[in-house]
Scaffold this active site. Structure first.
Site, PDB file in Angstrom:
ATOM      1  N   ILE A  52     -21.566  11.865  -5.178  1.00  0.00           N
ATOM      2  CA  ILE A  52     -22.958  11.129  -5.228  1.00  0.00           C
ATOM      3  C   ILE A  52     -24.379  11.808  -4.014  1.00  0.00           C
ATOM      4  O   ILE A  52     -25.319  11.616  -4.384  1.00  0.00           O
ATOM      5  CB  ILE A  52     -22.788   9.460  -5.519  1.00  0.00           C
ATOM      6  CG1 ILE A  52     -24.091   8.683  -5.584  1.00  0.00           C
ATOM      7  CG2 ILE A  52     -22.441   8.891  -3.670  1.00  0.00           C
ATOM      8  CD1 ILE A  52     -24.932   9.164  -7.161  1.00  0.00           C
ATOM      9  N   ALA A  71     -18.547   3.676  -4.852  1.00  0.00           N
ATOM     10  CA  ALA A  71     -18.426   4.191  -3.749  1.00  0.00           C
ATOM     11  C   ALA A  71     -18.593   4.222  -2.224  1.00  0.00           C
ATOM     12  O   ALA A  71     -19.413   4.514  -1.848  1.00  0.00           O
ATOM     13  CB  ALA A  71     -19.081   5.720  -4.459  1.00  0.00           C
ATOM     14  N   SER A  74     -12.608   3.635   2.497  1.00  0.00           N
ATOM     15  CA  SER A  74     -12.174   2.288   2.548  1.00  0.00           C
ATOM     16  C   SER A  74     -10.341   1.461   3.143  1.00  0.00           C
ATOM     17  O   SER A  74     -10.235   0.872   2.740  1.00  0.00           O
ATOM     18  CB  SER A  74     -12.008   1.568   1.103  1.00  0.00           C
ATOM     19  OG  SER A  74     -11.455   2.074   0.248  1.00  0.00           O
ATOM     20  N   TYR A 138     -14.529   1.295   9.844  1.00  0.00           N
ATOM     21  CA  TYR A 138     -14.868   0.381   8.572  1.00  0.00           C
ATOM     22  C   TYR A 138     -15.966  -0.473   7.216  1.00  0.00           C
ATOM     23  O   TYR A 138     -17.166   0.123   7.171  1.00  0.00           O
ATOM     24  CB  TYR A 138     -13.913   0.365   7.378  1.00  0.00           C
ATOM     25  CG  TYR A 138     -13.660   0.223   5.747  1.00  0.00           C
ATOM     26  CD1 TYR A 138     -14.731   0.710   5.004  1.00  0.00           C
ATOM     27  CD2 TYR A 138     -13.383  -1.558   5.843  1.00  0.00           C
ATOM     28  CE1 TYR A 138     -14.555   0.002   3.252  1.00  0.00           C
ATOM     29  CE2 TYR A 138     -13.251  -2.123   4.190  1.00  0.00           C
ATOM     30  CZ  TYR A 138     -14.056  -0.963   3.268  1.00  0.00           C
ATOM     31  OH  TYR A 138     -14.175  -2.015   2.144  1.00  0.00           O
ATOM     32  N   LYS A 142     -19.755  -0.317   6.160  1.00  0.00           N
ATOM     33  CA  LYS A 142     -20.209  -1.134   5.319  1.00  0.00           C
ATOM     34  C   LYS A 142     -21.815  -2.305   5.802  1.00  0.00           C
ATOM     35  O   LYS A 142     -22.434  -2.607   4.916  1.00  0.00           O
ATOM     36  CB  LYS A 142     -18.987  -2.014   4.710  1.00  0.00           C
ATOM     37  CG  LYS A 142     -18.154  -1.035   3.903  1.00  0.00           C
ATOM     38  CD  LYS A 142     -18.625  -1.076   2.365  1.00  0.00           C
ATOM     39  CE  LYS A 142     -17.895  -0.358   1.276  1.00  0.00           C
ATOM     40  NZ  LYS A 142     -18.468  -0.387   0.098  1.00  0.00           N
ATOM     41  N   ASN A 167     -10.072 -10.212  -0.609  1.00  0.00           N
ATOM     42  CA  ASN A 167      -8.836  -9.232  -0.824  1.00  0.00           C
ATOM     43  C   ASN A 167      -8.763  -9.634  -2.188  1.00  0.00           C
ATOM     44  O   ASN A 167      -7.839 -10.376  -2.741  1.00  0.00           O
ATOM     45  CB  ASN A 167      -7.409  -9.967  -0.038  1.00  0.00           C
ATOM     46  CG  ASN A 167      -7.749  -9.587   1.624  1.00  0.00           C
ATOM     47  OD1 ASN A 167      -8.334 -10.280   2.051  1.00  0.00           O
ATOM     48  ND2 ASN A 167      -6.373  -9.140   1.947  1.00  0.00           N
ATOM     49  N   HIS A 184      -2.652  -1.771   1.176  1.00  0.00           N
ATOM     50  CA  HIS A 184      -2.575  -2.730   1.000  1.00  0.00           C
ATOM     51  C   HIS A 184      -1.050  -3.883   0.865  1.00  0.00           C
ATOM     52  O   HIS A 184       0.015  -3.571  -0.371  1.00  0.00           O
ATOM     53  CB  HIS A 184      -4.089  -2.961  -0.836  1.00  0.00           C
ATOM     54  CG  HIS A 184      -4.638  -3.050   0.013  1.00  0.00           C
ATOM     55  ND1 HIS A 184      -5.590  -2.020  -0.320  1.00  0.00           N
ATOM     56  CD2 HIS A 184      -5.781  -3.854   1.432  1.00  0.00           C
ATOM     57  CE1 HIS A 184      -6.356  -1.569   0.270  1.00  0.00           C
ATOM     58  NE2 HIS A 184      -6.628  -2.717   0.963  1.00  0.00           N
ATOM     59  N   ARG A 276      -0.112  -5.667  13.459  1.00  0.00           N
ATOM     60  CA  ARG A 276      -0.872  -4.270  13.517  1.00  0.00           C
ATOM     61  C   ARG A 276      -2.289  -4.638  14.087  1.00  0.00           C
ATOM     62  O   ARG A 276      -2.399  -5.756  13.624  1.00  0.00           O
ATOM     63  CB  ARG A 276      -0.946  -4.387  11.704  1.00  0.00           C
ATOM     64  CG  ARG A 276      -2.138  -3.123  10.992  1.00  0.00           C
ATOM     65  CD  ARG A 276      -2.124  -2.823   9.605  1.00  0.00           C
ATOM     66  NE  ARG A 276      -2.754  -4.358   8.817  1.00  0.00           N
ATOM     67  CZ  ARG A 276      -3.186  -4.340   7.935  1.00  0.00           C
ATOM     68  NH1 ARG A 276      -2.228  -3.245   7.062  1.00  0.00           N
ATOM     69  NH2 ARG A 276      -4.121  -5.118   7.247  1.00  0.00           N
TER      70      ARG A 276
HETATM   71  N1  UDP Z   1       0.361  -6.594   5.730  1.00  0.00           N
HETATM   72  C1  UDP Z   1       2.341  -6.081   6.230  1.00  0.00           C
HETATM   73  N2  UDP Z   1       2.636  -5.342   5.838  1.00  0.00           N
HETATM   74  C2  UDP Z   1       2.116  -4.224   5.311  1.00  0.00           C
HETATM   75  C3  UDP Z   1       0.960  -4.387   4.386  1.00  0.00           C
HETATM   76  C4  UDP Z   1      -0.148  -5.330   4.984  1.00  0.00           C
HETATM   77  O1  UDP Z   1       1.965  -7.398   6.658  1.00  0.00           O
HETATM   78  O2  UDP Z   1       3.029  -3.175   4.824  1.00  0.00           O
HETATM   79  C5  UDP Z   1      -0.328  -7.802   5.948  1.00  0.00           C
HETATM   80  C6  UDP Z   1      -1.729  -7.336   6.521  1.00  0.00           C
HETATM   81  O3  UDP Z   1      -1.179  -7.237   8.229  1.00  0.00           O
HETATM   82  C7  UDP Z   1      -2.473  -8.688   6.427  1.00  0.00           C
HETATM   83  C8  UDP Z   1      -2.080  -8.978   5.119  1.00  0.00           C
HETATM   84  O4  UDP Z   1      -0.400  -7.780   4.710  1.00  0.00           O
HETATM   85  O5  UDP Z   1      -2.158  -9.222   7.571  1.00  0.00           O
HETATM   86  C9  UDP Z   1      -2.973  -8.049   4.185  1.00  0.00           C
HETATM   87  O6  UDP Z   1      -3.045  -6.720   4.703  1.00  0.00           O
HETATM   88  P1  UDP Z   1      -3.907  -5.759   3.394  1.00  0.00           P
HETATM   89  O7  UDP Z   1      -3.627  -4.543   3.905  1.00  0.00           O
HETATM   90  O8  UDP Z   1      -3.744  -6.075   2.161  1.00  0.00           O
HETATM   91  O9  UDP Z   1      -5.201  -6.407   3.530  1.00  0.00           O
HETATM   92  P2  UDP Z   1      -6.614  -6.619   4.387  1.00  0.00           P
HETATM   93  O10 UDP Z   1      -6.448  -8.324   4.918  1.00  0.00           O
HETATM   94  O11 UDP Z   1      -6.709  -5.726   5.561  1.00  0.00           O
HETATM   95  O12 UDP Z   1      -8.092  -6.025   4.207  1.00  0.00           O
END
Ligand code: UDP
Length: 318
Positions: A52, A71, A74, A138, A142, A167, A184, A276
């Site tokens: 773009i 676009a 992410s 990220y 945004k 989500n 995800h 995480r």
């Molecule tokens: N999650 C998890 N295992 C995975 C991927 C994600 O436990 O393999 C958890 C992540 O730690 C969060 C939730 O799922 O608590 C949603 O994560 P996702 O990446 O889907 O979306 P976010 O909320 O980070 O945008």
């Protein structure tokens, strides 16, 4: 309306482009296919394969009534490891697009923003007036684009709406989530049910939530698309409106995995891994502003329905 849809070969962009075509709009999709798929561009849309940033100035001379800008890069983890890719790919690209809109008098913009602009919330549910302190690059990019949009709307009379997704999940027929690098929760859990992954690791079981796992607000991609149609119809010249898109209800990671077991009939082995980095315990939207100002009411709020649609898509493509 004649509309430019950037990123219309991606997950959310393709569902929105499909709904725009179905509701009678003339749609031009521009996508460089860096993460999108050519076969996700809906029938009836014109497809331009390009970055773009390179083509916005030329494309937008064509008498467009509006732009829907999806676009973007992410991946949160990648944004921390390679910030330049996100500042250039998201922010610079969006500035080129805004310049082209200004230069050609394109009146409307709907922008794909994110709950990641808020960072670690002080209060749940998260209102649009909550502090914006993104905890990853990220989200920072945004948010920077959101600030740029406010400036361009004020200075140049552009009618803009930013939609901050929580989500996104589910699918709409042949339009669904298929990332090469999947991070995800729901698509990863469904890969286990499909047999392409042995187990799901749930990140953290010691959060201050009812069952110790993180809680997220899942919004069906079709409900999300409907919000874009409403946003497009409710833009106001010179104003930048910002709305959260979520249901206002949270589901824990354990609940998501269990619902995936119920939907797929697969045992889906799960183990627990360390937290995480950067994951807030609870992210739930206040969705009242979108309801009051856009008349938006999500209809597919049941987690079972959302996962069933995602599973149908995943299984059909396997
Ligand atoms: N999650 C998890 N295992 C995975 C991927 C994600 O436990 O393999 C958890 C992540 O730690 C969060 C939730 O799922 O608590 C949603 O994560 P996702 O990446 O889907 O979306 P976010 O909320 O980070 O945008």
């Amino acid at each position: 309306m004649k509309l430019l849809v950037t990123g219309g070969a991606g997950y959310v962009g393709s569902v929105c482009a499909a709904r725009l075509v179905e509701t009678g709009h003339e749609v031009v999709v521009v996508d460089d296919l860096s993460t999108g798929h050519a076969d996700a561009v809906p029938d009836g849309a014109t497809f331009v394969q390009a970055d773009i940033a390179d083509v916005a100035a030329d494309l937008l001379t064509g008498g467009f009534d509006g732009v829907l800008h999806f676009a973007a890069k992410s991946l949160v983890g990648e944004s921390m490891a390679d910030p330049a890719k996100y500042w250039a790919g998201n922010v610079l690209t969006s500035l080129r697009l805004l310049d082209a809109m200004r230069d050609n008098g394109v009146p409307r913009l709907v922008f794909s923003s994110t709950a990641a602009t808020y960072g670690e919330p002080e209060q749940i549910p998260i209102l649009e007036t909550a502090p914006t302190r993104p905890t990853n690059t990220y989200g920072a990019t945004k948010l920077a684009i959101d600030h740029a949009i406010t400036s361009y709307a004020t200075a140049h009379g552009i009618a803009a709406v930013s939609l901050r997704y929580f989500n996104v999940a589910g699918a709409y027929g042949r339009f669904g989530e298929r990332h090469t690098t999947e991070t995800h929760l729901i698509p990863i859990v469904l890969q286990v049910a499909l047999g392409t992954r042995p187990a799901i690791s749930i990140y953290g079981d010691d959060y201050p939530t009812a069952d110790g796992t993180c809680v997220r607000d899942y919004i069906h991609v079709l409900d999300l698309a409907e919000a874009h149609l409403l946003a497009l119809a409710n833009t106001r010249a010179g104003e930048h409106q910002v709305y959260n898109l979520g249901t206002g209800t949270g589901f824990s990671n354990r609940e998501v995995v269990q619902t995936c077991r119920d939907v797929t009939g697969h045992p889906i082995p799960a183990d627990f891994a360390p937290r995480r980095a950067g994951d807030p315990a609870v992210l739930v939207a206040s969705a009242t502003a979108a309801a009051e100002n856009l008349g938006w009411k999500p209809e597919r709020t049941d987690l079972h329905t959302i996962i069933t649609d995602a599973w149908t898509f995943t299984r059909d493509r396997a």
